[in-house]
Design an enzyme around this catalytic site. Structure first.
Site, PDB file in Angstrom:
ATOM      1  N   CYS A   1      -0.121   3.586  10.262  1.00 16.08           N
ATOM      2  CA  CYS A   1       0.686   4.788   9.571  1.00 16.08           C
ATOM      3  C   CYS A   1       1.185   5.714  10.741  1.00 16.08           C
ATOM      4  O   CYS A   1       0.622   6.306  11.602  1.00 16.08           O
ATOM      5  CB  CYS A   1      -0.648   5.821   8.830  1.00 16.08           C
TER       6      CYS A   1
ATOM      7  N   SER B   1       0.879  -1.189  -0.019  1.00 17.24           N
ATOM      8  CA  SER B   1       0.003  -0.094   0.126  1.00 17.24           C
ATOM      9  C   SER B   1       0.794   1.348   0.132  1.00 17.24           C
ATOM     10  O   SER B   1       1.875   1.468   0.901  1.00 17.24           O
ATOM     11  CB  SER B   1      -0.761   0.044   1.170  1.00 17.24           C
TER      12      SER B   1
ATOM     13  N   ASN C   1       9.335   8.915   4.705  1.00 20.02           N
ATOM     14  CA  ASN C   1       8.087   9.588   4.033  1.00 20.02           C
ATOM     15  C   ASN C   1       7.173  10.218   5.065  1.00 20.02           C
ATOM     16  O   ASN C   1       7.045   9.718   6.076  1.00 20.02           O
ATOM     17  CB  ASN C   1       7.388   8.534   2.900  1.00 20.02           C
TER      18      ASN C   1
ATOM     19  N   ASN D   1      -6.521  -0.741   1.330  1.00 27.30           N
ATOM     20  CA  ASN D   1      -5.970  -0.279   2.467  1.00 27.30           C
ATOM     21  C   ASN D   1      -7.091   0.416   3.310  1.00 27.30           C
ATOM     22  O   ASN D   1      -7.028   1.757   2.678  1.00 27.30           O
ATOM     23  CB  ASN D   1      -4.532   0.026   2.394  1.00 27.30           C
TER      24      ASN D   1
END
Ligand SMILES: Cc1cc2nc3c(=O)[nH]c(=O)nc-3n(C[C@H](O)[C@H](O)[C@H](O)COP(=O)(O)O)c2cc1C
Length: 323
Positions: free
Chosen positions: A143, A34, A82, A112
């Site tokens: 995340c 993802s 990132n 996702n």
């Protein structure tokens, strides 16, 4: 089922690389991670998406998200940091634009899901489950680049439990939970997920990292921290997959810095039923197709007729001679 005839010195050998997660059969164990393959549009210019085991699409929220302001990605030694912040098109455009494109390409799609709250995740999973061809969902509780939801669910066992119990009830799909590596013992989270009835686990998401801009004397990213991925994290990811497989028996999708066939085999032998390629898609979009071909050649040359013969082999038996 993926059947491939490989010429070996005397016999022709058929190898089976297909794997199953609940009702979803993947023709091979190689998937796109993802966030590193978007919705397949750019990647389809380089590869035939229908050859992949599956594509995990970008983290999805109910409404479109613009993502984080400021710097979003920077190279590091053997990887990237990132801070995209879950930029995505939102549920409506996902269903009306992105899924039809992927269907036309013959891709097996696993959305996702990355809602900010328990309620948003429940709503997203319910809506996606009403689509007949969606057989599995990946719930992203890991995340590190958002202020609400994300890794907060994946690092607090009570919140994790509450979320998984509610989402489990909301979907008929195979439920894959993407665990956070940013915890002391991932085995606790894996075991709890299995108790709740999750069908598979994926690991790892990115590790929390940081870069300082030495000219500005400030953090490089507006969010201060960011997520580290790529070959730099691979040995830690392999250790984590191995640990998950000691704590839970559901299938595991292993990822973290896979850059070649040897890396992929490490994850499989550590216990991963399938693998994902993430950061390396951005370096070499053809890598996954090569991995599929190389896996079949490897299996034929080692006389392994079924991928399941090597899943988790590194766990048994422990060597006694100290080597
Ligand atoms: C630019 C970027 C965006 C990502 N977006 C997501 C995402 O939306 N959802 C998710 O679960 N993981 C996301 N990830 C994490 C990857 O899917 C993967 O778990 C991680 O990068 C480790 O694998 P790798 O080292 O092969 O990249 C993202 C990673 C990168 C580099």
């Amino acid at each position: 089922m993926c059947r491939y005839l490989v010429s070996v010195p005397v016999i022709l050998m058929t190898v089976n690389t297909s794997i199953r997660i609940k009702d979803l059969v993947l023709k091979n164990p190689v998937t796109a991670a993802s966030g590193t393959a978007g919705y397949g549009e750019e990647m389809s210019g380089f590869i035939d998406l229908s050859r992949l085991g599956a594509i995990f699409t970008k983290g999805l929220t109910l409404r479109p998200r613009p993502g984080n302001p400021g710097n979003r990605i920077i190279e590091t030694p053997a990887g990237v940091l990132n801070s995209i912040g879950l930029e995505n098109v939102g549920l409506e455009r996902y269903v009306t634009e992105k899924l039809p494109f992927l269907r036309r390409k013959g891709a097996t799609v696993i959305p996702n899901v990355a809602g900010h709250s328990v309620e948003e995740n429940v709503e997203l999973c319910g809506a996606l489950s009403s689509l007949e061809d969606i057989k599995a969902l990946e719930l992203n509780v890991s995340c590190p680049n958002v202020k609400e939801g994300g890794m907060i669910f994946g690092t607090d066992l009570n919140l994790f439990t509450e979320l998984l119990e509610k989402v489990r009830k909301a979907t008929r799909c195979a439920l894959i939970v993407k665990l956070s590596p940013n915890v002391t013992d991932i085995g606790e989270f894996a075991g709890r997920a299995e108790e709740i009835g999750v069908d598979a686990l994926s690991a790892v998401n990115t590790f929390v990292g940081m870069k300082i801009d030495i000219r500005k004397k400030r953090p490089h990213f507006r969010n201060t921290t960011a997520g580290l991925s790529g070959p730099a994290i691979r040995p830690i990811a392999v250790r984590i997959v191995y640990r998950i497989c000691e704590s839970a028996s559901v299938p595991v999708i292993g990822l973290g810095g896979i850059a070649g066939i040897d890396d992929m085999l490490e994850f499989i032998m550590a216990g991963a039923t399938a693998i994902s390629v993430g950061t390396m898609n951005m370096v070499d979009p053809g890598i996954s197709i090569r991995l599929i071909d190389q896996l079949e050649s490897y299996m034929a040359s080692e006389k392994i007729s079924d991928i399941h013969e090597i899943i988790g082999v590194a766990h048994t038996p422990k060597r006694q001679d100290g080597e």
